[in-house]
Design a protein around this motif. Structure first.
Motif, PDB file in Angstrom:
ATOM      1  N   GLU A  49       0.820  -1.205   0.000  1.00 12.53           N
ATOM      2  CA  GLU A  49       0.000   0.000   0.000  1.00 12.53           C
ATOM      3  C   GLU A  49       0.856   1.258   0.000  1.00 12.53           C
ATOM      4  OE1 GLU A  49      -2.740   0.047   3.252  1.00 12.53           O
ATOM      5  OE2 GLU A  49      -3.843  -1.730   2.581  1.00 12.53           O
ATOM      6  N   PHE A  50       0.240   2.369  -0.446  1.00 11.31           N
ATOM      7  CA  PHE A  50       0.839   3.688  -0.305  1.00 11.31           C
ATOM      8  C   PHE A  50      -0.280   4.725  -0.240  1.00 11.31           C
ATOM      9  CE2 PHE A  50       0.470   3.032  -4.895  1.00 11.31           C
ATOM     10  CZ  PHE A  50      -0.031   4.243  -5.363  1.00 11.31           C
ATOM     11  N   MET A  51       0.016   5.857   0.353  1.00  9.97           N
ATOM     12  CA  MET A  51      -0.926   6.968   0.427  1.00  9.97           C
ATOM     13  C   MET A  51      -0.522   8.032  -0.583  1.00  9.97           C
ATOM     14  SD  MET A  51      -3.356   6.431   2.677  1.00  9.97           S
ATOM     15  CE  MET A  51      -3.993   8.112   2.883  1.00  9.97           C
ATOM     16  N   ALA A  52      -1.501   8.611  -1.267  1.00 11.80           N
ATOM     17  CA  ALA A  52      -1.249   9.704  -2.204  1.00 11.80           C
ATOM     18  C   ALA A  52      -2.536  10.492  -2.382  1.00 11.80           C
ATOM     19  CB  ALA A  52      -0.763   9.183  -3.551  1.00 11.80           C
ATOM     20  N   SER A  53      -2.432  11.804  -2.344  1.00  8.22           N
ATOM     21  CA  SER A  53      -3.587  12.703  -2.494  1.00  8.22           C
ATOM     22  C   SER A  53      -4.690  12.371  -1.507  1.00  8.22           C
ATOM     23  CB  SER A  53      -4.119  12.648  -3.939  1.00  8.22           C
ATOM     24  OG  SER A  53      -3.144  13.090  -4.847  1.00  8.22           O
ATOM     25  N   GLY A  54      -4.303  11.930  -0.315  1.00  6.87           N
ATOM     26  CA  GLY A  54      -5.270  11.613   0.728  1.00  6.87           C
ATOM     27  C   GLY A  54      -6.017  10.319   0.507  1.00  6.87           C
ATOM     28  N   VAL A  55      -5.569   9.501  -0.439  1.00  8.47           N
ATOM     29  CA  VAL A  55      -6.256   8.255  -0.789  1.00  8.47           C
ATOM     30  C   VAL A  55      -5.345   7.067  -0.489  1.00  8.47           C
ATOM     31  CG1 VAL A  55      -7.331   6.927  -2.660  1.00  8.47           C
ATOM     32  CG2 VAL A  55      -7.536   9.434  -2.616  1.00  8.47           C
ATOM     33  N   ARG A  56      -5.930   6.033   0.117  1.00  8.67           N
ATOM     34  CA  ARG A  56      -5.182   4.794   0.347  1.00  8.67           C
ATOM     35  C   ARG A  56      -5.193   3.967  -0.927  1.00  8.67           C
ATOM     36  NH1 ARG A  56      -6.247  -0.567   2.346  1.00  8.67           N
ATOM     37  NH2 ARG A  56      -8.476  -0.104   2.518  1.00  8.67           N
ATOM     38  N   HIS A  57      -4.011   3.636  -1.419  1.00  4.50           N
ATOM     39  CA  HIS A  57      -3.874   2.852  -2.639  1.00  4.50           C
ATOM     40  C   HIS A  57      -3.273   1.495  -2.300  1.00  4.50           C
ATOM     41  CE1 HIS A  57      -4.174   6.950  -4.209  1.00  4.50           C
ATOM     42  NE2 HIS A  57      -4.522   6.425  -5.369  1.00  4.50           N
TER      43      HIS A  57
ATOM     44  N   GLU B  18       9.238  -0.731  -2.759  1.00  9.04           N
ATOM     45  CA  GLU B  18       9.451   0.581  -2.144  1.00  9.04           C
ATOM     46  C   GLU B  18       9.573   1.673  -3.211  1.00  9.04           C
ATOM     47  OE1 GLU B  18       9.079   1.051   1.090  1.00  9.04           O
ATOM     48  OE2 GLU B  18       8.632  -1.117   1.082  1.00  9.04           O
ATOM     49  N   LYS B  19      10.206   1.350  -4.306  1.00 12.10           N
ATOM     50  CA  LYS B  19      10.338   2.320  -5.395  1.00 12.10           C
ATOM     51  C   LYS B  19       8.977   2.582  -6.040  1.00 12.10           C
ATOM     52  CE  LYS B  19      12.946   3.077  -9.699  1.00 12.10           C
ATOM     53  NZ  LYS B  19      13.335   4.455  -9.363  1.00 12.10           N
ATOM     54  N   LEU B  20       8.204   1.524  -6.243  1.00 11.72           N
ATOM     55  CA  LEU B  20       6.876   1.684  -6.834  1.00 11.72           C
ATOM     56  C   LEU B  20       5.963   2.526  -5.944  1.00 11.72           C
ATOM     57  CD1 LEU B  20       6.128  -1.836  -8.369  1.00 11.72           C
ATOM     58  CD2 LEU B  20       6.440   0.315  -9.606  1.00 11.72           C
ATOM     59  N   LYS B  21       6.044   2.346  -4.643  1.00 10.63           N
ATOM     60  CA  LYS B  21       5.222   3.146  -3.737  1.00 10.63           C
ATOM     61  C   LYS B  21       5.455   4.634  -3.953  1.00 10.63           C
ATOM     62  CE  LYS B  21       5.167  -0.212   0.082  1.00 10.63           C
ATOM     63  NZ  LYS B  21       5.603  -0.453   1.485  1.00 10.63           N
ATOM     64  N   VAL B  22       6.707   5.011  -4.102  1.00  8.02           N
ATOM     65  CA  VAL B  22       7.063   6.422  -4.277  1.00  8.02           C
ATOM     66  C   VAL B  22       6.653   6.923  -5.668  1.00  8.02           C
ATOM     67  CG1 VAL B  22       8.982   8.064  -4.399  1.00  8.02           C
ATOM     68  CG2 VAL B  22       8.956   6.285  -2.623  1.00  8.02           C
ATOM     69  N   ASP B  23       6.974   6.132  -6.676  1.00  6.91           N
ATOM     70  CA  ASP B  23       6.783   6.609  -8.050  1.00  6.91           C
ATOM     71  C   ASP B  23       5.316   6.568  -8.487  1.00  6.91           C
ATOM     72  OD1 ASP B  23       9.461   7.096  -8.145  1.00  6.91           O
ATOM     73  OD2 ASP B  23       9.980   5.271  -9.250  1.00  6.91           O
ATOM     74  N   MET B  24       4.582   5.558  -8.063  1.00  5.42           N
ATOM     75  CA  MET B  24       3.159   5.524  -8.390  1.00  5.42           C
ATOM     76  C   MET B  24       2.424   6.657  -7.688  1.00  5.42           C
ATOM     77  SD  MET B  24       2.548   1.361  -8.372  1.00  5.42           S
ATOM     78  CE  MET B  24       0.825   1.365  -8.883  1.00  5.42           C
ATOM     79  N   ALA B  25       2.863   6.994  -6.495  1.00  5.52           N
ATOM     80  CA  ALA B  25       2.259   8.116  -5.757  1.00  5.52           C
ATOM     81  C   ALA B  25       2.441   9.426  -6.521  1.00  5.52           C
ATOM     82  CB  ALA B  25       2.863   8.221  -4.362  1.00  5.52           C
ATOM     83  N   LYS B  26       3.585   9.590  -7.157  1.00  2.00           N
ATOM     84  CA  LYS B  26       3.833  10.811  -7.935  1.00  2.00           C
ATOM     85  C   LYS B  26       2.839  10.936  -9.090  1.00  2.00           C
ATOM     86  CE  LYS B  26       8.824  11.022  -6.963  1.00  2.00           C
ATOM     87  NZ  LYS B  26      10.186  10.907  -7.546  1.00  2.00           N
ATOM     88  N   ILE B  27       2.536   9.813  -9.737  1.00  5.39           N
ATOM     89  CA  ILE B  27       1.562   9.811 -10.833  1.00  5.39           C
ATOM     90  C   ILE B  27       0.182  10.208 -10.299  1.00  5.39           C
ATOM     91  CG2 ILE B  27       0.373   8.380 -12.531  1.00  5.39           C
ATOM     92  CD1 ILE B  27       3.276   8.809 -13.269  1.00  5.39           C
ATOM     93  N   VAL B  28      -0.205   9.615  -9.192  1.00  3.27           N
ATOM     94  CA  VAL B  28      -1.504   9.921  -8.579  1.00  3.27           C
ATOM     95  C   VAL B  28      -1.623  11.408  -8.280  1.00  3.27           C
ATOM     96  CG1 VAL B  28      -2.899   9.583  -6.488  1.00  3.27           C
ATOM     97  CG2 VAL B  28      -1.824   7.609  -7.618  1.00  3.27           C
ATOM     98  N   GLU B  29      -0.579  11.979  -7.706  1.00  3.38           N
ATOM     99  CA  GLU B  29      -0.620  13.381  -7.304  1.00  3.38           C
ATOM    100  C   GLU B  29      -0.690  14.315  -8.505  1.00  3.38           C
ATOM    101  OE1 GLU B  29       2.848  13.279  -4.904  1.00  3.38           O
ATOM    102  OE2 GLU B  29       1.802  12.379  -3.193  1.00  3.38           O
ATOM    103  N   GLN B  30      -0.022  13.981  -9.588  1.00  6.49           N
ATOM    104  CA  GLN B  30      -0.088  14.812 -10.785  1.00  6.49           C
ATOM    105  C   GLN B  30      -1.479  14.770 -11.412  1.00  6.49           C
ATOM    106  OE1 GLN B  30       2.039  17.009 -11.823  1.00  6.49           O
ATOM    107  NE2 GLN B  30       3.569  16.470 -10.271  1.00  6.49           N
TER     108      GLN B  30
END
Length: 609
Positions: free
Chosen positions: A198-206, A219-231
């Motif tokens: 799991e990871f959190m991004a834009s206030g949403v649990r993914h 761990e890398k995917l958690k960070v990078d997928m979150a960046k896509i969500v936020e954009q």
């Protein structure tokens, strides 16, 4: 008094209908007695619906994939019972079973589903896992699409996990609820031993559910997928979910995705995560499907919801729904830091060249491509490139041009981002999809200029993109060169078969096309050189063979004649091809360092970095 009594009677009737519906309960249990044989066993329980008969229906297609797939063809052993006694069942339509329930209050329906097609839109089951694409698994009582339901999953004995966007029922393991069948049909279910994180991004649990292994770095995917969500969330100003699920199927070679209201299913190549191209490709797929969270699922053409699950749902706007999503994935990849500006503009130039180099782009419009997705887009044949264009690729180019036109017209103040956000909010407020006229009106409102000529050329017409003009707005120079300068081409593609090279396609206007070389012709010699001898000097990695790679062809010049001996329906004949220059082009984009202030403002707004 009469009017008052009539209104009162109507109110009482409506209350009675609503009360009756509220008492109806629909539940499913899905189990797997023989997963190795690719079967799911489904039990459907209906209570509170006391009628002479109940019609239950299975969708014939799945939203997001515009082809009637006839999911009902995989149903076996359909039976029904009440109080332990068998009920008579009759199939009354290709996807409809009539259960003669004789006003029984509790009806139990059982059937099995054969699931052995690997894709993001079809169920697949084997001994390692079950992917339940809901439109190919569940049925609904006729006229009760808006009814709630529950789903209980009974995993096979060696499985331990269930991943889905459905709402868990408190206190009941692997049991979920859906507010209506639209939501149920839009919620894929993964059952097995998937690797989850799991990871959190834009206030949403993914949540990410990985099946099939792979060399991914969680761990890398958690960070990078979150960046896509936020954009993506930044474009629309809000994220409509509190929870979102990525189901990822990793294969030896995989791809594709399908969007849902709060989830997506992705296909990926399991051992490509540690390569630059493979990793960027996966993130691009994530960006594409996540953008659908707004564009398609909520910001949608009016024809795409409420859905008719029995028939095709026609729209001329898939060039927005899919094409713009293909375009925006590039913007998200750039803005999230996974691409540089030069890569961004050259990627879009390459996308433009793809459309320019497709003969069908001069035959079929983007609007027509959208409307005919049901009969052409998902049923390509050997002539498709000559008479049609993908609404993905054409829509992406329209998105590029439209975005630049808006930014230029507003002097860098507004962009296509603003149009998409405004249309999303409009659909949310009106609680319905948009028409083509409404989308055009919003583009004109945001830009302050008319887009009538633009629509005529690029949406409803087949005019080539004026890429030099539009890219020039942003100070990006685009040069054009022949794809293979001074090299002749045949215009035919071929596959190696036992007795030669079987022609798989010919390109409109090419030497092969003009000479009458046919698909399925088997080439047995070229200029009296046998295919075996012609192939002896090159190394083949796949059965696909480029005729231009053969020395007998590559040594020729434009205008030379190539003599082919072919077999057609077992009869030998000779065909002579007068070789032509390659009509395909390559586009190279360069950001002008000496661009004007106005151009730099457009570039800055366009990229958003």
């Amino acid at each position: 008094m009469f009017i008052k009594k009539s209104i009162l009677s109507l109110v009482v009737l409506l209350i009675s209908i609503m009360a009756a519906k509220a008492q109806v309960k629909i539940g499913f249990e899905v189990s797997f007695k023989e997963p190795q044989a690719h079967y799911a066993d489904v039990q459907m329980n209906i209570s509170g619906l006391a009628k002479d008969y109940i019609d239950v229906k299975m969708p014939v297609w799945t939203p997001g994939s515009y082809l009637v797939r006839e999911f009902e063809k995989s149903v076996e052993g359909f039976t029904a019972s009440a109080s332990g006694k068998a009920l008579r069942v009759e199939k009354v339509r290709k996807n409809t079973w009539r259960v003669f329930s004789a006003k029984a209050n509790n009806v139990k329906i059982n059937y099995s589903i054969y699931a052995f097609e690997i894709s993001v839109r079809t169920p697949f089951i084997d001994e390692s896992h079950a992917f339940l694409s809901p439109t190919g698994i569940f049925m609904h009582p006729d006229g009760m699409i808006k009814s709630p339901s529950t789903v209980k999953i009974i995993p096979f004995k060696t499985w331990s996990k269930v991943s889905t966007g459905l709402t868990p029922v408190a206190g009941k393991q692997f049991t979920y609820s859906a507010p209506d069948f639209d939501w149920l049909y839009d919620s894929p279910i993964e059952v097995g031993n998937q690797d989850t994180f799991e990871f959190m991004a834009s206030g949403v649990r993914h949540e990410v559910a990985m099946y099939g292994g792979g060399n991914y770095d969680k761990e890398k995917l958690k960070v990078d997928m979150a960046k896509i969500v936020e954009q993506a969330t930044a474009v629309y100003g809000e994220n409509p979910n509190k929870y979102y699920l990525f189901i990822v199927h990793n294969f030896n070679r995989g791809g594709g995705g399908l969007e849902h209201l709060n989830s997506t299913t992705l296909g990926a190549t399991r051992n490509a995560y540690n390569t630059a191209a493979g990793y960027k490709g996966f993130l691009s797929l994530v960006a594409h499907e996540y953008h659908h969270l707004w564009n398609v699922k909520r910001l949608r053409p009016v024809a795409l919801g409420p859905f008719d699950y029995d028939n095709e749902n026609y729209t001329t706007n898939l060039w927005v729904a899919e094409g713009f999503t293909s375009y925006f994935e590039n913007k998200y990849i750039l803005r999230a830091g996974f691409e540089d500006p030069n890569g961004f503009v050259n990627g879009l130039a390459a996308a433009t060249a793809t459309v320019l180099n497709t003969p069908g782009a001069k035959v079929q419009s983007a609007a027509s491509s959208s409307y005919d997705a049901w009969i052409i887009g998902y049923r390509p044949n050997e002539n498709s490139k000559n008479n049609s264009i993908s609404y993905y690729s054409k829509g992406e180019v329209i998105g590029i041009l439209m975005d630049l036109e808006i930014i230029n017209a507003t002097k860098g103040v507004k962009s296509l981002d603003d149009v998409m956000k405004a249309m999303y909010l409009q659909c949310k407020t009106l609680k319905r999809g948009y028409t083509d006229a409404e989308f055009k009106a919003m583009v004109e409102k945001i830009s302050g200029i008319s887009f009538t000529d633009f629509w005529a050329k690029y949406v409803n017409g087949v005019v080539d993109a004026e890429y030099v003009k539009y890219f020039g707005y942003a100070g990006v120079n685009v040069s054009t060169e022949n794809a293979t300068p001074d090299k002749p081409v045949t215009g035919a593609a071929a596959q190696l078969v036992n007795d030669g090279l079987s022609v798989s396609s010919t390109t409109r206007g090419s030497a092969a096309w003009d000479a009458g070389l046919n698909v399925n012709d088997v080439i047995i010699s070229l200029d009296d050189v046998s295919v075996g001898d012609a192939l002896s000097t090159i190394k083949l990695r796949t059965p696909a063979v480029s005729l231009e790679s053969l020395p007998v062809v590559s040594k020729k010049n434009i205008g030379d004649v190539l003599k082919l001996k072919v077999k057609r329906d077992g009869i030998e004949r000779e065909i002579s091809l007068t070789l032509k220059a390659n009509p395909s082009v390559r586009l190279k984009a360069t950001i002008d360092e000496n661009a004007s202030a106005a151009q730099k403002a457009v570039l800055k707004k366009w990229m958003g970095i």
